[in-house]
Scaffold this motif. Structure first.
Motif, PDB file in Angstrom:
ATOM      1  N   UNK A 105       0.845  -1.192   0.000  1.00 16.58           N
ATOM      2  CA  UNK A 105       0.000   0.000   0.000  1.00 16.58           C
ATOM      3  C   UNK A 105       0.885   1.248   0.000  1.00 16.58           C
ATOM      4  N   UNK A 106       0.449   2.255  -0.733  1.00 19.94           N
ATOM      5  CA  UNK A 106       1.221   3.486  -0.841  1.00 19.94           C
ATOM      6  C   UNK A 106       1.122   4.317   0.435  1.00 19.94           C
ATOM      7  N   UNK A 107       2.238   4.935   0.805  1.00 19.16           N
ATOM      8  CA  UNK A 107       2.266   5.866   1.932  1.00 19.16           C
ATOM      9  C   UNK A 107       2.244   7.283   1.385  1.00 19.16           C
ATOM     10  N   UNK A 108       1.310   8.081   1.892  1.00 17.07           N
ATOM     11  CA  UNK A 108       1.141   9.455   1.410  1.00 17.07           C
ATOM     12  C   UNK A 108       1.247  10.422   2.587  1.00 17.07           C
ATOM     13  N   UNK A 109       2.042  11.474   2.383  1.00 16.79           N
ATOM     14  CA  UNK A 109       2.112  12.570   3.355  1.00 16.79           C
ATOM     15  C   UNK A 109       1.216  13.700   2.879  1.00 16.79           C
ATOM     16  N   UNK A 118      10.575  11.077   7.584  1.00 15.71           N
ATOM     17  CA  UNK A 118       9.802   9.909   7.157  1.00 15.71           C
ATOM     18  C   UNK A 118       9.837   9.826   5.637  1.00 15.71           C
ATOM     19  N   UNK A 119       9.642   8.625   5.126  1.00 17.10           N
ATOM     20  CA  UNK A 119       9.687   8.398   3.686  1.00 17.10           C
ATOM     21  C   UNK A 119       8.306   8.006   3.175  1.00 17.10           C
ATOM     22  N   UNK A 120       7.918   8.603   2.028  1.00 19.84           N
ATOM     23  CA  UNK A 120       6.587   8.386   1.463  1.00 19.84           C
ATOM     24  C   UNK A 120       6.676   8.139  -0.045  1.00 19.84           C
TER      25      UNK A 120
END
Length: 444
Positions: free
Chosen positions: A16-20, A166-168
Motif C-alpha cells: 500500500x502506498x504511503x502518502x504525506x 519519514x519516507x513516502x
C-alpha cells in the motif's frame, strides 16, 4: 502514456502506498478523507499540521504577527467575515452543510463544518499537530529487478524541537496560499507617518472607528473590509486599478485610481490626480505563493510571488508526478475544487489515470500558459480560473472516473456572481436551496 500504479507490485509483493499530507485545512482534510476511503491501495496518511487545530485559514484567532515559537500566524480570517459563496456551492459534494443554516455562513460555521468533516471521516488520529514541515525532498530508490522510482523524504519538527524524517511514495501539499502577505512597493512610503498593515493582520473594524483609511485593492477582501469600515464611521478611500465600481456603495466610501506615491508631506497621490491624507494605509493586495520546504530548482519548478510553473493540470510538476499541490488556483469553488483534484491525484497514484510523458506534460502546461496570455491575461493572474473551472472539473472527473460536479453548482455560482455585482452589500441576505442536479430555488 504512463500508468503509475505503484501499489500493484514491489519486489513481488502487494504494497500500500504511503502518502504525506502537508496541512490540515480544508484541502488537507479532503486529501486525508479520500486516502482513508481507499484502504486497498493506500496506508493511512500522515497529516502534518503547523498549528494545534484543523481548519487552516478558517480558524479565527485574534492574534496577529507571530506565535510564541516565532512562527508567523497562519490565518487571515477577520472577525466579521461571511462567505461570498453560498453553502450550497461551497460544500464537499459528499458532505452537505446543515440545511437549516443560511446560505452565506460565518467563518465559525465553516470551521465547525470542517471539524465535523474531520470527525466523521476519522481523520484526527492521523494528524501530527504542532508540527512544522522543514523539507520535502525527492530521493531515487532502486530495487534489484525493478525500475528506479522516486520516493519522498519529509523532514519535520515537533513542538519540542525534535526533528524526524519519514519516507513516502507521494506528497500532497495542502498548505494554502493565504498566509504570506504580498506587500507592494509604494514609492515614498517612508514619508507616511500613519499606520500601515496588510489585511492578513486585520481582525475587526472598531480599531479604525472615525479614522481616515485608504484601502489598496478592490478584490473580495478589499471591498468587504471597506464596506464594514464605513459602518464604524471610518472615512474610506478605496484605491484600485479596476473600472470605477458602479454598484451601490456606502456614503462614507469613495473610489480613486491607483496609488502613485506617498508625497514628502505624507499625503497620498493617486493616478487620477487626487490627493488625500490618511491615518491608516490598509493593503488588501493578496498573497504570495510560499513553499519554504520545497527546493524549486530541484523539482523543475519556478515559484514566483503570484505564479508557479510548470504544473500539469494545475497540480503536479511534470518532472515529479507524485507531488501534488492541491488548491493552488484562485477564483474557484474551493471545496469542490479540492475534491476533484484529490480524486484525480489518487487516480494517478493508483494507476487508473495514465499520464503522458514528462515532455508532453510540460508542453501541455506551456500551451495552457500561452492560451491565457494570448487572451491578455497578465502573468500574475494565470492561476485564476473563474469560468475555466467547470471544464477543468469535467476533465479531471472523466479522466479519473469519479462523478462530475453537478451542473446546478455552476448555475448557482454564476447567479451569486451576478448578485454580487449588483448588490455588494446585500447579496448575502439571500438564501438558496438545491432541488435537483440542475435546478435551485430562492428560499423565502
Amino acid at each position: 502514456m504512463t500508468a503509475l500504479g505503484f501499489h500493484i507490485l514491489r519486489s513481488g509483493q502487494m504494497v500500500r502506498l504511503r502518502v504525506a499530507v502537508v496541512g490540515a485545512g480544508a484541502a488537507g482534510l479532503c486529501a486525508a478523507r479520500h486516502i482513508l476511503s481507499r484502504a486497498h491501495a493506500f496506508a493511512p496518511p500522515v497529516v502534518y499540521e503547523l498549528t494545534g487545530h484543523v481548519g487552516g485559514t478558517w480558524f479565527y484567532e485574534e492574534r496577529t504577527g507571530f506565535y510564541d515559537n516565532g512562527l508567523p500566524v497562519h490565518s487571515s480570517m477577520y472577525q466579521n467575515l461571511r462567505t461570498n459563496l453560498p453553502k450550497e456551492v461551497m460544500m464537499f459534494p459528499d458532505f452537505p452543510f446543515d440545511p437549516e443554516l443560511p446560505s452565506f455562513l460565518s467563518h465559525q460555521e465553516v470551521q465547525r463544518y470542517l471539524e465535523m468533516y474531520c470527525e466523521s471521516q476519522l481523520i484526527t488520529p492521523h494528524i501530527r499537530f504542532n508540527t512544522v514541515v522543514k523539507e520535502v525532498n525527492p530521493v531515487a530508490v532502486e530495487t534489484e529487478g525493478e525500475e528506479p522510482r522516486t520516493m519522498w523524504e519529509v523532514t519535520s519538527s515537533d513542538e519540542a524541537g525534535s526533528q524526524m524524517t519519514d519516507t513516502f511514495d507521494s506528497v500532497f501539499i495542502c498548505s494554502g496560499h493565504y498566509s504570506d502577505p504580498h506587500l507592494p512597493t509604494v514609492p515614498g512610503i517612508r514619508h507616511f507617518t500613519g499606520r500601515v498593515l496588510h489585511s492578513h493582520s486585520y481582525r475587526y473594524p472598531e480599531l479604525f472607528s472615525g479614522q481616515t483609511v485608504v484601502v489598496l485593492g478592490a478584490g473580495a477582501s478589499g471591498l468587504d473590509i471597506s464596506i464594514e469600515l464605513t459602518r464604524v464611521n471610518a472615512q474610506v478611500t478605496l484605491s484600485h486599478s479596476k473600472h470605477v465600481l458602479t454598484v451601490p456603495l456606502p456614503s462614507g466610501l469613495r473610489q480613486v485610481g491607483v496609488l502613485v506615491e506617498v508625497q514628502e508631506d505624507g499625503s497620498l497621490l493617486f493616478q487620477d490626480g487626487s490627493v488625500t491624507e490618511a491615518q491608516v494605509l490598509l493593503l488588501c493586495t493578496g498573497y504570495n505563493f510560499s513553499y519554504p520546504f520545497l527546493d524549486p530548482g530541484r523539482l523543475g519548478l519556478d515559484i514566483q510571488e503570484h505564479l508557479v510553473t510548470p504544473l500539469y493540470r494545475y497540480l503536479m510538476p511534470p518532472a515529479f508526478p507524485t507531488l501534488f499541490i492541491i488548491g493552488i488556483c484562485k477564483i474557484i469553488c474551493p471545496f469542490p475544487h479540492f475534491n476533484c483534484q484529490v480524486q484525480y491525484a489518487l487516480g494517478v497514484l493508483e494507476g487508473t489515470v495514465a499520464l503522458p510523458s514528462k515532455a508532453l506534460m510540460e508542453e501541455e502546461a506551456q500551451r495552457e500558459v500561452e492560451r491565457k496570455t494570448s487572451q491578455g491575461v497578465p502573468l500574475r493572474h494565470l492561476l485564476k480560473m473563474d469560468k475555466d473551472q467547470w471544464g477543468y472539473y469535467q476533465t479531471l472527473s472523466s479522466s479519473a472516473g469519479f462523478p462530475p460536479l453537478r451542473p446546478v453548482v455552476q448555475s448557482l455560482y454564476e447567479e451569486v456572481w451576478r448578485q454580487r455585482q449588483v448588490h455588494p452589500q446585500n447579496y448575502r441576505k439571500l438564501n438558496y436551496r438545491l432541488i435537483s442536479d440542475t435546478q435551485w430555488l430562492l428560499r423565502e
